[in-house]
Design a protein around this motif. Structure first.
Motif, mmCIF file in Angstrom:
data_model
loop_
_atom_site.group_PDB
_atom_site.id
_atom_site.type_symbol
_atom_site.label_atom_id
_atom_site.label_comp_id
_atom_site.label_asym_id
_atom_site.label_seq_id
_atom_site.Cartn_x
_atom_site.Cartn_y
_atom_site.Cartn_z
ATOM 1 N N ASP A 184 -7.268 5.751 14.234
ATOM 2 C CA ASP A 184 -6.353 6.253 13.203
ATOM 3 C C ASP A 184 -5.956 5.158 12.213
ATOM 4 O OD1 ASP A 184 -4.822 8.192 11.911
ATOM 5 O OD2 ASP A 184 -3.080 7.881 13.197
ATOM 6 N N THR A 185 -6.637 4.025 12.265
ATOM 7 C CA THR A 185 -6.352 2.910 11.372
ATOM 8 C C THR A 185 -7.491 2.754 10.380
ATOM 9 O OG1 THR A 185 -5.077 1.763 13.075
ATOM 10 C CG2 THR A 185 -5.905 0.422 11.263
ATOM 11 N N HIS B 205 0.855 2.216 -2.912
ATOM 12 C CA HIS B 205 -0.259 2.836 -3.633
ATOM 13 C C HIS B 205 -0.741 4.106 -2.920
ATOM 14 C CE1 HIS B 205 -3.708 2.930 -6.339
ATOM 15 N NE2 HIS B 205 -4.500 3.085 -5.286
ATOM 16 N N PHE B 206 -0.795 4.070 -1.595
ATOM 17 C CA PHE B 206 -1.297 5.214 -0.837
ATOM 18 C C PHE B 206 -0.205 6.209 -0.459
ATOM 19 C CE2 PHE B 206 -4.861 2.272 -0.207
ATOM 20 C CZ PHE B 206 -5.886 3.106 -0.615
ATOM 21 N N GLY B 207 1.047 5.839 -0.620
ATOM 22 C CA GLY B 207 2.148 6.775 -0.389
ATOM 23 C C GLY B 207 2.132 7.414 0.987
ATOM 24 N N GLU B 208 2.254 8.723 1.011
ATOM 25 C CA GLU B 208 2.369 9.475 2.262
ATOM 26 C C GLU B 208 1.097 9.494 3.099
ATOM 27 O OE1 GLU B 208 3.875 13.380 1.503
ATOM 28 O OE2 GLU B 208 5.620 12.625 0.422
ATOM 29 N N LEU B 209 -0.022 9.071 2.541
ATOM 30 C CA LEU B 209 -1.257 9.030 3.325
ATOM 31 C C LEU B 209 -1.176 8.019 4.468
ATOM 32 C CD1 LEU B 209 -4.116 9.242 0.672
ATOM 33 C CD2 LEU B 209 -3.461 10.974 2.348
ATOM 34 N N VAL B 210 -0.373 6.968 4.272
ATOM 35 C CA VAL B 210 -0.235 5.927 5.294
ATOM 36 C C VAL B 210 1.143 6.055 5.935
ATOM 37 C CG1 VAL B 210 -0.246 3.449 5.776
ATOM 38 C CG2 VAL B 210 -1.776 4.394 4.022
ATOM 39 N N ARG B 211 1.163 6.538 7.166
ATOM 40 C CA ARG B 211 2.437 6.760 7.864
ATOM 41 C C ARG B 211 2.938 5.521 8.595
ATOM 42 N NH1 ARG B 211 2.414 12.839 10.205
ATOM 43 N NH2 ARG B 211 2.214 13.833 8.175
ATOM 44 N N GLY B 212 2.036 4.637 8.960
ATOM 45 C CA GLY B 212 2.414 3.428 9.692
ATOM 46 C C GLY B 212 2.497 2.228 8.768
ATOM 47 N N ASN C 107 -8.189 -8.621 3.929
ATOM 48 C CA ASN C 107 -8.467 -7.469 4.776
ATOM 49 C C ASN C 107 -7.152 -6.773 5.083
ATOM 50 O OD1 ASN C 107 -10.474 -5.933 6.303
ATOM 51 N ND2 ASN C 107 -9.251 -6.543 8.064
ATOM 52 N N PHE C 108 -7.135 -5.470 4.916
ATOM 53 C CA PHE C 108 -5.936 -4.679 5.166
ATOM 54 C C PHE C 108 -6.184 -3.691 6.281
ATOM 55 C CE2 PHE C 108 -5.532 -6.081 0.833
ATOM 56 C CZ PHE C 108 -4.190 -6.413 0.724
ATOM 57 N N LEU C 109 -5.192 -3.551 7.162
ATOM 58 C CA LEU C 109 -5.195 -2.510 8.180
ATOM 59 C C LEU C 109 -4.083 -1.542 7.826
ATOM 60 C CD1 LEU C 109 -5.670 -4.524 11.506
ATOM 61 C CD2 LEU C 109 -7.403 -3.332 10.142
ATOM 62 N N LEU C 110 -4.441 -0.293 7.601
ATOM 63 C CA LEU C 110 -3.495 0.760 7.267
ATOM 64 C C LEU C 110 -3.343 1.635 8.506
ATOM 65 C CD1 LEU C 110 -4.848 -0.267 4.589
ATOM 66 C CD2 LEU C 110 -4.385 1.984 3.669
#
Length: 104
Positions: free
Chosen positions: A18-19, A47-54, A68-71
């Motif tokens: 889920d990441t 930038h991603f708003g509600e798409l990224v909950r964590g 490198n980003f972990l969303l």
């Protein structure tokens, strides 16, 4: 002067459950300091708003001129359980390239 991130970098993205993982690679050495200053974890999350909950984590790779980003909690549960069109996060990198950054 503000430009889209695509003017100075390219990206690659994918999933780990889920990441979503996004690599942002500077097009040249002079662009890396701009990435460090402008592309923060906070700005990526916004930038991603509600798409990224964590949370969003950023890792610096100066020897590669990359970030490198972990969303976390960004893929609706991940691959086989997600109802999202892009359950593997392949389009997140392309979407990040529209982020407006200051280059001047």
């Amino acid at each position: 002067m503000k430009v889209p991130l695509s003017e100075i970098a390219h990206t690659r993205s994918g999933d780990k459950g889920d990441t979503c993982n996004i690599g942002v690679i500077a097009l040249g050495p002079r662009h890396y300091p701009i990435l460090l200053r402008e592309v923060t974890a906070e700005r990526v999350k916004q930038h991603f708003g509600e798409l990224v909950r964590g949370k969003v984590e950023r890792f610096e790779l100066p020897n590669l001129g990359a970030l490198n980003f972990l969303l976390h909690e960004a893929l609706g549960g991940g691959g086989t359980v997600s109802l999202r069109t892009d359950a593997q996060g392949k389009t997140f990198g392309a979407a990040l390239l529209s982020l407006q950054i200051e280059v001047g």
